[in-house]
Design an enzyme around this catalytic site. Structure first.
Site, PDB file in Angstrom:
ATOM      1  N   ASN A  14      41.091  42.045  27.880  1.00  0.00           N
ATOM      2  CA  ASN A  14      41.153  43.336  27.198  1.00  0.00           C
ATOM      3  C   ASN A  14      41.431  43.120  25.705  1.00  0.00           C
ATOM      4  OD1 ASN A  14      40.975  46.102  26.965  1.00  0.00           O
ATOM      5  ND2 ASN A  14      43.040  46.505  27.676  1.00  0.00           N
ATOM      6  N   ASP A 156      35.405  39.584  36.308  1.00  0.00           N
ATOM      7  CA  ASP A 156      35.829  40.946  36.547  1.00  0.00           C
ATOM      8  C   ASP A 156      34.574  41.664  37.028  1.00  0.00           C
ATOM      9  OD1 ASP A 156      36.512  43.590  36.528  1.00  0.00           O
ATOM     10  OD2 ASP A 156      37.034  43.696  34.405  1.00  0.00           O
TER      11      ASP A 156
END
Length: 267
Positions: A14, A156
């Site tokens: 992130n 992910d």
């Protein structure tokens, strides 16, 4: 016996600068993986230059998105690859910086470590359609690759596969990440596609301890209202070498937790 295990970590950052500010590099120095695959670097080459080319003794290989502050993946490794493949579809998704593959080929074996960031569809119907387009082109790519070499994908995937993979599965059946079509894609990949969900090979029955992502809304992290979105997906021959798994929650570098699996092979 006696040879060390190959320690492979996956983490959605992130944002590499944000994760670094939260202690990522010190943890990596202590954790000492052989390789870490990261997603959502959220940086471009000038941002990485002179700062993030290497972390904790690991050299980075990147696929940046064209859009600033968006997506981007990398593999940091102690071992020098024989080749680096950046991108896989030559089009829409390569522009988004979603795929980097490190090949470690020898006369006896062809092996790859791949970092992949699958699209999220949670921002709306347009991105959900893009997610489906990605899955449609990614599957045949993996099948072709599987015919040529052994590999481990750290990703992910932005899909929780089974009910056990998220806290509130009943209320999320119409939400991106747990839609029937997405789950069916994962099932196909792990059945007729022949790939192995390595974490589930080692931990077939976990629920509350399997989560790797928590929403920033409310008290999701504090209450462990999580999802398992981060995977090691491997060809069977490499999956057989998996020995230990760990999801690290001692520190919070992003909204995802790092997942580490140790394999009894060396590149």
């Amino acid at each position: 016996m006696g040879k060390s295990l190959f320690k492979l970590t996956s983490l959605n950052l992130n944002g590499i600068r944000s994760a670094s500010n939260k202690g990522l590099e010190a943890w990596l120095a202590k954790h000492a993986p052989d390789c870490i695959c990261v997603q959502e670097v959220k940086a471009q080459a000038p941002d990485v230059s002179g700062r993030f080319e290497a972390i904790a003794g690991l050299k980075g290989h990147f696929h940046f998105a064209e859009k600033k502050g968006y997506s981007g993946v990398a593999v940091y490794t102690r071992h020098e690859p024989s080749d680096v493949v950046v991108g896989f579809d030559g089009g829409e998704f390569d522009a988004e910086g979603r795929y980097v593959e490190l090949r470690f080929d020898t006369p006896k074996a062809k092996r790859s470590i791949i970092s992949v960031y699958c699209p999220s569809g949670s921002s709306g119907p347009e991105r959900q359609e893009a997610k489906y387009r990605f899955l449609d082109v990614f599957y045949p790519h993996l099948m072709a690759l599987k015919g040529q070499r052994e590999f481990i994908i750290c990703s992910d995937v932005n899909i929780a596969h089974q009910n056990a993979d998220l806290k509130n599965w009943r209320s999320n059946q119409k939400n991106s990440g747990f839609l029937p079509e997405e789950r069916a894609w994962m099932t196909k990949l792990l059945t007729e596609g022949g790939l192995v969900d390595v974490y589930r090979r080692l931990q077939p029955d976990t629920t509350e301890t399997c989560y790797t992502w928590w929403s920033n809304r409310g008290q999701a992290y504090a209450n462990n209202v999580g999802w398992r979105l981060d995977y090691h997906l491997a060809t069977p021959a490499l999956a057989e070498h998996a020995r230990t798994e760990a999801i690290y929650k001692g520190e919070k570098f992003s909204d995802h937790a790092p997942i580490t699996i140790e394999y009894d092979f060396q590149l």
